[in-house]
Design an enzyme around this catalytic site. Structure first.
Site, PDB file in Angstrom:
ATOM      1  N   PHE B 237       0.556  -0.870  -0.127  1.00 21.73           N
ATOM      2  CA  PHE B 237      -0.426   0.161   0.119  1.00 21.73           C
ATOM      3  C   PHE B 237       1.142   1.161   0.331  1.00 21.73           C
ATOM      4  O   PHE B 237       2.085   1.243   0.508  1.00 21.73           O
ATOM      5  CB  PHE B 237      -1.023   0.389   1.294  1.00 21.73           C
ATOM      6  CG  PHE B 237      -1.873   1.481   1.260  1.00 21.73           C
ATOM      7  CD1 PHE B 237      -3.397   1.201   0.477  1.00 21.73           C
ATOM      8  CD2 PHE B 237      -1.709   2.058   1.849  1.00 21.73           C
ATOM      9  CE1 PHE B 237      -3.830   1.909   0.554  1.00 21.73           C
ATOM     10  CE2 PHE B 237      -2.174   3.967   1.646  1.00 21.73           C
ATOM     11  CZ  PHE B 237      -3.779   3.434   0.807  1.00 21.73           C
ATOM     12  N   ASP B 343       9.703   3.131   1.638  1.00 22.83           N
ATOM     13  CA  ASP B 343       7.643   3.683   1.794  1.00 22.83           C
ATOM     14  C   ASP B 343       7.821   3.442   4.002  1.00 22.83           C
ATOM     15  O   ASP B 343       7.115   2.999   4.194  1.00 22.83           O
ATOM     16  CB  ASP B 343       7.337   2.929   1.391  1.00 22.83           C
ATOM     17  CG  ASP B 343       5.538   4.147   1.730  1.00 22.83           C
ATOM     18  OD1 ASP B 343       5.436   4.546   3.117  1.00 22.83           O
ATOM     19  OD2 ASP B 343       4.935   4.058   1.552  1.00 22.83           O
ATOM     20  N   LYS B 374       2.033  10.514   8.786  1.00 25.07           N
ATOM     21  CA  LYS B 374       1.837   9.465   9.786  1.00 25.07           C
ATOM     22  C   LYS B 374       2.074  10.149  10.394  1.00 25.07           C
ATOM     23  O   LYS B 374       2.005  11.602  11.494  1.00 25.07           O
ATOM     24  CB  LYS B 374       1.506   7.970   9.174  1.00 25.07           C
ATOM     25  CG  LYS B 374       0.526   7.170   8.410  1.00 25.07           C
ATOM     26  CD  LYS B 374       0.717   6.070   8.751  1.00 25.07           C
ATOM     27  CE  LYS B 374      -0.172   5.581   7.771  1.00 25.07           C
ATOM     28  NZ  LYS B 374      -1.955   5.707   8.151  1.00 25.07           N
ATOM     29  N   THR B 399       2.355  25.011  -4.885  1.00 23.63           N
ATOM     30  CA  THR B 399       2.108  26.203  -4.478  1.00 23.63           C
ATOM     31  C   THR B 399       3.088  25.981  -2.951  1.00 23.63           C
ATOM     32  O   THR B 399       3.727  27.047  -2.610  1.00 23.63           O
ATOM     33  CB  THR B 399       1.165  26.531  -3.869  1.00 23.63           C
ATOM     34  OG1 THR B 399       0.697  26.720  -5.528  1.00 23.63           O
ATOM     35  CG2 THR B 399       0.766  27.667  -3.573  1.00 23.63           C
TER      36      THR B 399
END
Lengths: 516, 516
Positions: B237, B343, B374, B399
């Site tokens: 994931f 990750d 997280k 931005t």
């Protein structure tokens, strides 16, 4: 440095601003200096009386002490560059020293800021009302106790939405999915569009997923990962993550070397200015673009689930189209059962003199989704049709699903906009500013080409053949201003930009025209 | 309700916690109740003395007054559902009433929270040290004066990075690109990988873009939008935007009806437990997966620019692999000149008993990029190789480029972790908890299958055939706990989870085993 650019005094530090409520506001005596400047410039400005200053403690004008960047900024930039890419750096700022329309740097320079963090500061730096919201117990809890909103929403989340983000929902839309920034606001809207279209093809929300869709989706293959598309427009900008970047068509530097989906682009009208001298030509151009858009929707090999469009193409060079074009787009999308997503990331929250820029269009049916970010200081998409809620939970989901701290801030921004009537202010000041630049364009046509944004608040732009030099030199005049596209100078003041600020800007623009 | 679940007193409101610094901490007398509970449960727990309580004012245990959701929560959920999809709602919370390891709802229920907002609360609800940071002038300015960091960074941005996010940079990595959440952290890392790979093919950073790449990129076509890929692993994931979702392989409900890139997936080792009984088999399984991964890297039709992998596949069911596997992956990626992206969105920031989970691997060469979110409460990717800074400005840009407010919060989190030695705490408590569950697994093997996470801090999981019922009923015992994959119960306590909390959890787990 011209005397018109003198600053009266130093900015007071943020902490001293805490109790500065505009209820104690005074009338700024700027009429005199404005008239003197206007006389000097020999341009006839509107003489409407100056209204109450929203930030009575603002500097009366820019102050430029050093070349920009000055020595302290240069040192800080070199230090920052060791750990953070500074090659796109425009100016290093001290925000605690910035106030209202004025941005301060590290060398005591204070600039009138009509770029406003790429159009994302709504109601001024160190705005006292926002400071109150930012130092409230609710905000503190939102910062330190960040929820996974989809699983464990906070008890007052409905209230934060209803008294904030949903209070300004575009007409006809009453739901919101909250996100983090413009890119994911658009991408989650695209996901909603794909799920809706697939469900429609499937026969409705109660029809089960086909086994082959379930299995193929895990392999990133059709039919589960369908070959559908989002149609966008040439020179449009919708973000820079993989899905949003696939709809962005601004510049190669934004896209090169990044894989993209095979999604189609329609031409966006290239209008000729002044509009009143090219009525028939521009109408034909808009019709041509509508025809091509419809052709793509009917025939593109990857079926179009939604069309995404900006009310004014902002990053792409401030390209406008008329209500005729957007009404036509709404008609075509309805006719072919394709969703219309209006990307109001840059145009939304008041800058065009309406809260949402698409309010200018007087659509019969609302857009299906409207995305927002920047001046909202939070992000997401609005929708109205209940079918745009996916038919099962966890289809549109992520850990944070937005940020209550930023939603609380947006509520304070909305309150400030209403309290000071800032959308109306922006409409009026925008007209004043537009007329002023139109006067300059008559006098210096080569420097103010294709002036656009009439009746669009302060969302004004023009082209200048020496644009980059123009922008760089404006800093020396104490004005921070941005560009877009290849040659556009885009004005993106905050909603608290007033006539006395417009006068300083107009003076600066004229000085620049004389210098270049 | 069992008496073990009594709560000593109501939680104090957030505002009263402001001056609660743990320097005034007291020793919690929980040894007695723990021993009694352990005796009642007839399981032999470790008898190491209980250490200082990090949150001396925490409730001494959960308090369950009503069914969950109770009447007030039900009313609030119905109201929220009018404007916000609540079908994934787990529990409606009052965070101002939540403290330390305990989450409060609207009906006076107070639960021990070992799910922690999908593993994203690091140092406890309403943590006083974070509250001080959240109410500081720096934070207030960061909230109300949000910069466009790439253009107008704030004067102290280098310092915020150096004293915060970069102070805990993984070994060998000294740069960071800041983002908003896990999905865009991964996607910007993928973009960096694609730009790096294209540059390598092009012959280096000084070689100009080819004209055909420039033009084709605007049409979303190769070579400008190249047919390159990111390889991920089955059941992995990595987020739910279009690029990250193309690497996510967790469940069809996450992916169905959303277009995806034609990117490859390698098998992830499916280890057998207990590990010590399946050494040879598991090694062969890991080698099989490495071989297949290498085969894909060599042969997949869309060339692989990078491999992305989680140290523990978290959403996919808490699937672990050994350092052998990850060292093998590092070797293969080096050999074929492909980047390795680790990750650490869910595993990072201490939960595995190391600050970064990949610290367990003792890699010779560091990963090329490490993504985080997280528990960091901010997001981004770390890197070390200067070639991963794109060769021109504005290629990796947006931005906001992150959020200084959240970066300031991460700095406070890091300070708190260091001050209380929370990574070491998590390693020790994790061992204690693991041993406790191992004891339960011997007694109730059907309820605690495939126990995993030994030596991985509190990052512990097991399978239960009645998982969903298990999780739902645990709420009635005053414990909020999460699942992942099809059958896994995953424990994701905060870093301030201590032995006395582990005892409450162990008691609850045993009660549940007896009830199911």
């Amino acid at each position: 440095m011209a005397s018109a650019l003198r600053a009266s005094r130093a900015l007071r530090p943020l902490t001293r601003s805490l109790n500065l409520r505009p209820s104690a506001r005074t009338y700024a005596n700027v009429t005199e200096s404005r008239s003197a400047a206007a006389a000097a410039a020999q341009v006839q400005y509107d003489t409407t009386p100056i209204t109450t200053a929203f930030f009575p403690d603002e500097p009366s004008g820019p102050q430029v002490n050093t070349a920009i960047p000055g020595p302290k900024s240069k040192e800080a930039i070199a230090k920052l560059h060791e750990v953070f890419d500074t090659r796109s750096l425009n100016m290093m700022a001290n925000y605690q020293q910035s106030y209202g329309n004025y941005i301060a740097d590290l060398d005591g320079n204070v600039l009138l800021d009509v770029y406003a963090q790429i159009a994302s500061i709504p109601v001024g730096y160190s705005n006292p009302a926002l400071l109150l919201a930012a130092t409230s117990p609710d905000m503190a809890s939102a910062i330190i106790n960040r929820p996974a909103l989809g699983n464990f929403p906070q008890h007052d989340w409905a209230s934060i939405l209803e008294t904030g983000v949903l209070r300004v929902a575009p007409k006809g839309l009453n739901q919101v999915f909250t996100a983090m920034a413009g890119s994911d606001a658009n991408e989650t809207a695209y996901k909603a569009a794909f799920m809706w279209k697939a469900q429609q093809k499937r026969g409705g929300p109660d029809v089960d997923f086909e086994p082959e869709s379930i299995s193929s989706s895990m392999d990133n293959k059709a039919p589960g990962a369908p070959n559908m598309s989002i149609m966008s427009f040439k020179t449009g900008f919708h973000g820079r993550l993989f899905g949003s970047l696939s709809t962005t068509r601004s510049k190669p530097i934004h896209k090169i070397d990044i894989p993209a989906f095979d999604w189609p682009q329609a031409p966006f009208p290239m209008l000729k200015y002044p509009l009143e001298e090219h009525v028939a030509e521009n109408r034909a151009e808009e019709q041509r673009c509508l025809d091509e858009a419809e052709d793509i929707i009917k025939n593109f090999h990857n079926p179009v689930a939604a069309v995404v469009v900006e009310p004014v193409q902002s990053e792409g060079g401030d390209n406008h189209a008329s209500p005729f074009f957007f009404n036509g787009l709404r008609e075509i999308t309805r006719k072919h059962d394709v969703l219309l997503i209006v990307d109001e990331v840059q145009t939304g929250v008041g800058a065009t003199g309406k809260f949402w820029a698409h309010d200018h269009w007087n659509l019969q049916d609302p857009p299906d989704m409207v995305t927002f970010s920047k001046k909202a200081q939070t992000a997401g998409y609005y929708f109205g049709n209940p079918e745009l809620r996916p038919n099962k939970p966890y289809r549109q989901f992520n850990t944070w699903m937005g940020d209550p701290a930023r939603a609380i801030l947006f509520r304070a921004i909305i309150n400030e906009i209403e309290r000071l009537n800032l959308v109306e202010n922006t409409a009026q000041v925008g007209d004043y500013l537009y007329n002023g630049i139109a006067g300059l364009a008559q006098k210096y046509p080569q420097h103010f080409q294709n002036l656009r944004g009439k009746g669009q608040g302060t969302f004004i732009a023009f082209d200048n053949p020496k644009r980059d030099e123009f922008l760089a030199k404006m800093k020396g005049l104490g004005i921070n201003i941005g560009g877009s596209g290849a040659t556009a100078v885009r004005l993106r003041p905050m909603l608290i930009f007033q006539k006395h600020h417009a006068d300083i800007l107009l003076d600066g623009l004229e000085k620049m025209a004389n210098q270049l």
